[in-house]
Design a protein around this motif. Structure first.
Motif, PDB file in Angstrom:
ATOM      1  N   PHE A  93     -36.586  48.334 -40.715  1.00  0.00           N
ATOM      2  CA  PHE A  93     -36.221  47.617 -39.495  1.00  0.00           C
ATOM      3  C   PHE A  93     -35.100  48.338 -38.742  1.00  0.00           C
ATOM      4  O   PHE A  93     -34.211  48.924 -39.352  1.00  0.00           O
ATOM      5  N   SER A  94     -35.181  48.226 -37.433  1.00  0.00           N
ATOM      6  CA  SER A  94     -34.067  48.615 -36.572  1.00  0.00           C
ATOM      7  C   SER A  94     -33.937  47.529 -35.518  1.00  0.00           C
ATOM      8  O   SER A  94     -34.911  46.871 -35.168  1.00  0.00           O
ATOM      9  N   VAL A  95     -32.718  47.333 -35.064  1.00  0.00           N
ATOM     10  CA  VAL A  95     -32.439  46.285 -34.085  1.00  0.00           C
ATOM     11  C   VAL A  95     -31.744  46.911 -32.890  1.00  0.00           C
ATOM     12  O   VAL A  95     -30.852  47.739 -33.054  1.00  0.00           O
ATOM     13  N   GLU A  96     -32.185  46.499 -31.713  1.00  0.00           N
ATOM     14  CA  GLU A  96     -31.515  46.955 -30.516  1.00  0.00           C
ATOM     15  C   GLU A  96     -31.420  45.819 -29.510  1.00  0.00           C
ATOM     16  O   GLU A  96     -32.265  44.933 -29.488  1.00  0.00           O
ATOM     17  N   ALA A  97     -30.373  45.847 -28.708  1.00  0.00           N
ATOM     18  CA  ALA A  97     -30.224  44.934 -27.582  1.00  0.00           C
ATOM     19  C   ALA A  97     -30.818  45.625 -26.375  1.00  0.00           C
ATOM     20  O   ALA A  97     -30.549  46.799 -26.146  1.00  0.00           O
ATOM     21  N   VAL A  98     -31.653  44.918 -25.634  1.00  0.00           N
ATOM     22  CA  VAL A  98     -32.317  45.529 -24.485  1.00  0.00           C
ATOM     23  C   VAL A  98     -32.064  44.698 -23.231  1.00  0.00           C
ATOM     24  O   VAL A  98     -31.695  43.533 -23.306  1.00  0.00           O
ATOM     25  N   ARG A  99     -32.268  45.314 -22.103  1.00  0.00           N
ATOM     26  CA  ARG A  99     -32.179  44.610 -20.833  1.00  0.00           C
ATOM     27  C   ARG A  99     -33.364  43.662 -20.728  1.00  0.00           C
ATOM     28  O   ARG A  99     -34.224  43.649 -21.574  1.00  0.00           O
ATOM     29  N   CYS A 100     -33.438  42.930 -19.668  1.00  0.00           N
ATOM     30  CA  CYS A 100     -34.483  41.921 -19.475  1.00  0.00           C
ATOM     31  C   CYS A 100     -35.874  42.476 -19.786  1.00  0.00           C
ATOM     32  O   CYS A 100     -36.235  43.562 -19.325  1.00  0.00           O
ATOM     33  N   ILE A 101     -36.636  41.717 -20.560  1.00  0.00           N
ATOM     34  CA  ILE A 101     -38.000  42.139 -20.876  1.00  0.00           C
ATOM     35  C   ILE A 101     -39.020  41.317 -20.103  1.00  0.00           C
ATOM     36  O   ILE A 101     -40.209  41.403 -20.358  1.00  0.00           O
ATOM     37  N   GLY A 102     -38.540  40.517 -19.170  1.00  0.00           N
ATOM     38  CA  GLY A 102     -39.437  39.830 -18.249  1.00  0.00           C
ATOM     39  C   GLY A 102     -40.036  38.536 -18.756  1.00  0.00           C
ATOM     40  O   GLY A 102     -41.075  38.111 -18.259  1.00  0.00           O
ATOM     41  N   CYS A 103     -39.427  37.904 -19.715  1.00  0.00           N
ATOM     42  CA  CYS A 103     -39.927  36.633 -20.238  1.00  0.00           C
ATOM     43  C   CYS A 103     -38.834  35.573 -20.142  1.00  0.00           C
ATOM     44  O   CYS A 103     -38.599  34.810 -21.081  1.00  0.00           O
ATOM     45  N   CYS A 104     -38.167  35.499 -19.008  1.00  0.00           N
ATOM     46  CA  CYS A 104     -36.986  34.645 -18.863  1.00  0.00           C
ATOM     47  C   CYS A 104     -37.281  33.176 -19.165  1.00  0.00           C
ATOM     48  O   CYS A 104     -36.412  32.452 -19.653  1.00  0.00           O
ATOM     49  N   GLY A 105     -38.478  32.727 -18.888  1.00  0.00           N
ATOM     50  CA  GLY A 105     -38.838  31.335 -19.158  1.00  0.00           C
ATOM     51  C   GLY A 105     -38.880  31.017 -20.636  1.00  0.00           C
ATOM     52  O   GLY A 105     -38.910  29.849 -21.026  1.00  0.00           O
ATOM     53  N   LEU A 106     -38.913  32.046 -21.475  1.00  0.00           N
ATOM     54  CA  LEU A 106     -38.959  31.857 -22.931  1.00  0.00           C
ATOM     55  C   LEU A 106     -37.612  32.144 -23.588  1.00  0.00           C
ATOM     56  O   LEU A 106     -37.524  32.241 -24.805  1.00  0.00           O
ATOM     57  N   GLY A 116     -28.389  43.378 -42.619  1.00  0.00           N
ATOM     58  CA  GLY A 116     -27.276  44.149 -43.175  1.00  0.00           C
ATOM     59  C   GLY A 116     -26.986  45.439 -42.437  1.00  0.00           C
ATOM     60  O   GLY A 116     -26.362  46.347 -42.997  1.00  0.00           O
ATOM     61  N   VAL A 117     -27.426  45.531 -41.205  1.00  0.00           N
ATOM     62  CA  VAL A 117     -27.124  46.710 -40.389  1.00  0.00           C
ATOM     63  C   VAL A 117     -26.715  46.252 -38.998  1.00  0.00           C
ATOM     64  O   VAL A 117     -27.221  45.249 -38.495  1.00  0.00           O
ATOM     65  N   PRO A 118     -25.809  46.997 -38.376  1.00  0.00           N
ATOM     66  CA  PRO A 118     -25.439  46.653 -37.000  1.00  0.00           C
ATOM     67  C   PRO A 118     -26.533  47.050 -36.007  1.00  0.00           C
ATOM     68  O   PRO A 118     -27.475  47.775 -36.357  1.00  0.00           O
ATOM     69  N   VAL A 119     -26.373  46.591 -34.791  1.00  0.00           N
ATOM     70  CA  VAL A 119     -27.297  46.945 -33.711  1.00  0.00           C
ATOM     71  C   VAL A 119     -27.344  48.463 -33.566  1.00  0.00           C
ATOM     72  O   VAL A 119     -26.341  49.150 -33.760  1.00  0.00           O
ATOM     73  N   ASN A 120     -28.518  48.963 -33.264  1.00  0.00           N
ATOM     74  CA  ASN A 120     -28.790  50.394 -33.066  1.00  0.00           C
ATOM     75  C   ASN A 120     -28.724  51.198 -34.363  1.00  0.00           C
ATOM     76  O   ASN A 120     -28.506  52.408 -34.323  1.00  0.00           O
TER      77      ASN A 120
END
Length: 160
Positions: A119-132, A107-111
């Motif tokens: 809880f808080s939600v954020e969109a992040v750049r690559c976290i280095g687990c591309c295979g997953l 019930g909350v937008p990103v950031n």
């Protein structure tokens, strides 16, 4: 342990020692800001002011660095920080769908932080687990190949 209140903000002895250690080193401000954020989870305004005084650095310079680098946060995150990877692989495999579903569930937008501060939600750049891909983290725990219908179960693990 650091204390963050409206009236007073105290740095831990470890943070003060770190600041003293880095006071005269090249590139010290970014290193110290990393440590400050590590202690509080974000850069509190009172912390920036106190750091400005300790280092004899203009507050504007501190905010210039904090606002330039995406890594630094000026608002307190939720107790459980959810990060959804939006790197190329995760984006193509449904990272955006995870963000939309998390917004619906929490019930909350990103950031933003949920009203209860959990809880808080954020969109992040690559976290280095591309295979997953698509990948998200809750705190230090990594969840890979996540489907939107799995999110309620993942969130439930962190509710008290």
């Amino acid at each position: 342990m650091a204390v963050d209140t409206q009236d007073e903000l105290k740095f831990s002895d470890q943070l003060v020692a770190f600041i003293e250690e880095w006071r005269n080193k090249s590139g010290n401000l970014i290193m110290i800001l990393h440590k400050l954020q590590e202690e509080f989870g974000y850069i509190p305004r009172q912390g920036a002011i106190k750091l400005s005084q300790m280092l004899d650095v203009p507050l504007a310079k501190i905010y210039g660095v904090v606002t330039f680098y995406h890594f630094f946060k000026l608002t307190k995150p939720g107790r459980h920080k959810i990060s959804v990877c939006m790197g190329t692989a995760c984006y193509l495999k449904g990272g955006q769908d995870l963000l939309v579903e998390l917004e619906n569930i929490l019930g909350v937008p990103v950031n933003q932080v949920t009203d209860n501060g959990e809880f808080s939600v954020e969109a992040v750049r690559c976290i280095g687990c591309c295979g997953l891909a698509p990948v998200m983290t809750v705190g230090d725990e990594v969840f890979g190949k996540v489907k939107p219908d799995e999110l309620p179960g993942i969130i439930a693990k962190y509710k008290d």
